[in-house]
Design an enzyme around this catalytic site. Structure first.
Site, PDB file in Angstrom:
ATOM      1  N   ARG A 112      90.040 -62.032  42.829  1.00 13.08           N
ATOM      2  CA  ARG A 112      89.843 -62.867  44.018  1.00 13.08           C
ATOM      3  C   ARG A 112      88.359 -63.168  44.192  1.00 13.08           C
ATOM      4  NH1 ARG A 112      88.956 -60.636  49.593  1.00 13.08           N
ATOM      5  NH2 ARG A 112      89.161 -62.343  51.093  1.00 13.08           N
ATOM      6  N   ARG A 149      83.151 -67.829  65.966  1.00 13.42           N
ATOM      7  CA  ARG A 149      82.170 -66.795  66.281  1.00 13.42           C
ATOM      8  C   ARG A 149      81.415 -67.158  67.550  1.00 13.42           C
ATOM      9  NH1 ARG A 149      81.525 -63.549  61.776  1.00 13.42           N
ATOM     10  NH2 ARG A 149      82.250 -64.443  59.804  1.00 13.42           N
ATOM     11  N   LYS A 188      97.613 -67.778  53.805  1.00 14.36           N
ATOM     12  CA  LYS A 188      97.258 -66.479  54.378  1.00 14.36           C
ATOM     13  C   LYS A 188      97.834 -66.413  55.795  1.00 14.36           C
ATOM     14  CE  LYS A 188      93.076 -64.904  53.773  1.00 14.36           C
ATOM     15  NZ  LYS A 188      91.584 -64.889  53.792  1.00 14.36           N
ATOM     16  N   THR A 230      94.439 -56.037  52.772  1.00 16.37           N
ATOM     17  CA  THR A 230      93.512 -55.534  53.794  1.00 16.37           C
ATOM     18  C   THR A 230      93.594 -54.017  54.001  1.00 16.37           C
ATOM     19  OG1 THR A 230      93.810 -57.626  54.988  1.00 16.37           O
ATOM     20  CG2 THR A 230      92.478 -55.943  56.042  1.00 16.37           C
TER      21      THR A 230
END
Length: 470
Positions: A35, A76, A217, A275
């Site tokens: 990845r 953010r 995803k 994850t």
């Protein structure tokens, strides 16, 4: 080089693993697909890694998959005064659309799509949920909120909005530039981050076409509401438990993982669980028992692949982490209860002739204890249909397309080999026997089961089974 396991390993490349000798060590330890995380690194960095992987592929004589993971529209906050702002529960704070360095009265949040979509009563989770605030009021350029869970707020921390559907493309300007670069390099898979709705997949597909597999995803609760359509429009799926675990309750993540794996098996799409799988190995040479059990659970659930993130990208023990994951998978798949557990989660049959033929192929191979199932596949569909049954014998996937051979490095049980296409039934049988021997799957007197589509040179037409004794 044959892997003695069915589930695949995906490893993220980073500073700890980008050198050619380290990539080689990772592959030998068990990596099937690498990845490239485009949230970090420059185009030159990724081009060097890509070239090193392709050189390694030529050296070892085996297809290696490369997955480009796009950053997506990560939300953010801006910068705060003195780089840190301590918030206490019950305190009132204000977020502003415009502004530079902020404080509790004006925390920069330069995302107009938030102000147009959020309503009072909804939450903002900041810094992976370490800080939670609840909106109490808003106008076009600012919103006020009450701090529910206090903590330190530092510059540029990520913001999650679990209850809000944002009018936001999953492809930012940076993503589009990165995607064009990745496709030019020749990546095998493109992972689309923060998918919310089926139209996100359509938008990405229009840019990618058939030049790479499109992977969704799943890290937003909005995606779970339309998951069947999203899976249908994808070529593969990643259960991205990091952001997903921030936006839905922690206790719901395991159940959602099982649901997604089952849905992908039903749809015949590879699924990756990702994850923090061996997160302790970022800094320690061994995982916790809970982490080992987490990897094992994904394998018992029937996942096609499990993924390492920081463990292989920035950790101190990247090769050891891959080797540990390899050992866990082989141990689980060798356990006496493994096949009965995986069979119990079979999602059922699709009522189409190609699926029925693939299912019968897997059943016949298991009944006769065949050494391998050989599939002839142009697009990978035949191999995927067989893998859907999770049969005990491995699948030797023969394909004339190198791109397909590389993409199959994500598929459960598939050992892909690029070979010239066949033109006759006799040639099909002879080539299957040859590769079963050459790749170490079968010897004289062993049985193999062959699945193919006739006439040859057609895609997705699995309609023929042949039992062969070598």
């Amino acid at each position: 080089m044959r892997r003695h396991r069915h589930a695949k390993i995906v490893a993220t490349v980073g500073p700890a693993s980008s050198a050619p000798d380290r990539l080689r060590a990772l592959f030998l330890a068990g990596v099937d697909t690498f990845r490239l995380n485009f949230s970090h690194g420059t185009h030159d960095d990724h081009a060097r890694v890509h070239a090193a992987i392709r050189a390694l592929e030529a050296e070892v004589g085996r297809p290696i998959g490369i997955l480009q993971d796009l950053q997506g529209p990560k939300i953010r906050i801006g910068t705060v005064k003195d780089g840190r702002l301590d918030l206490e529960a019950g305190e009132s704070v204000r977020f502003v659309l415009e502004g530079g360095e902020g404080d509790a009265r004006a925390i920069p949040l330069h995302h107009p799509e938030i102000f147009s979509a959020i309503v009072p009563g909804q939450d903002l989770l900041i810094d992976d949920g370490r800080v939670r605030v609840r909106v109490t009021g808003l106008d076009a350029a600012s919103l006020t909120a009450e701090v529910v869970t206090g903590g330190a707020l530092t510059d540029r921390k990520g913001v999650n909005l679990p209850g809000t559907l944002l009018d936001l493309s999953p492809l930012t300007r940076k993503d589009r530039a990165d995607l064009a670069f990745g496709l030019e390099l020749g990546v095998d898979w493109v992972a689309l981050s923060f998918v919310q709705k089926p139209s996100d997949m359509v938008e990405a597909r229009a840019l990618i076409g058939d030049r790479a597999g499109l992977l969704a995803k799943i890290e937003k609760p909005q995606a779970l509401e339309r998951i069947e359509d999203i899976i249908r429009l994808s070529d593969a799926v990643m259960v991205a438990r990091g952001d997903l675990g921030v936006e839905i309750p922690h206790e719901d993540v395991p159940g959602r993982q099982k649901e997604l794996i089952r849905a992908c098996r039903l749809a015949v799409k590879p699924v990756i669980v990702a994850t923090q799988m061996l997160d302790s190995m970022v800094g320690a040479p061994a995982p916790t028992r809970a982490e080992a059990s987490d990897v094992a659970t994904a394998i018992y659930d029937g996942a096609d692949a499990v993924m390492l993130s920081a463990e292989s990208a920035t950790g101190k023990y990247p090769v050891e982490a891959v080797a540990m994951m390899d050992r866990i998978i082989r141990s689980v798949e060798g356990h006496k209860l493994y096949h009965s557990i995986v069979a119990a989660s079979d999602p059922g049959e699709e009522e189409t002739p190609p699926h029925a033929v693939a299912s019968a192929t897997a059943t016949l191979a298991e009944a006769l204890h065949a050494k391998a199932i050989v599939t002839y596949t142009a697009s990978g569909t035949t191999a995927a249909r067989v893998a859907r049954k999770r049969p005990e014998p491995p699948t030797l996937a023969l394909t004339p397309n190198l791109a397909t051979a590389r993409r199959l490095c994500l598929l459960w049980g598939a050992h892909s080999v690029q070979t010239e296409d066949v033109n006759s039934y006799e040639e099909m049988v002879a080539k299957a026997a040859h590769h079963a021997r050459a790749e170490g799957f079968a010897r004289s007197n062993d049985h193999i089961v062959i699945a193919a589509g006739i006439p040859f040179h057609t895609t997705g037409n699995t309609n023929n089974i042949r039992l062969l004794q070598i």
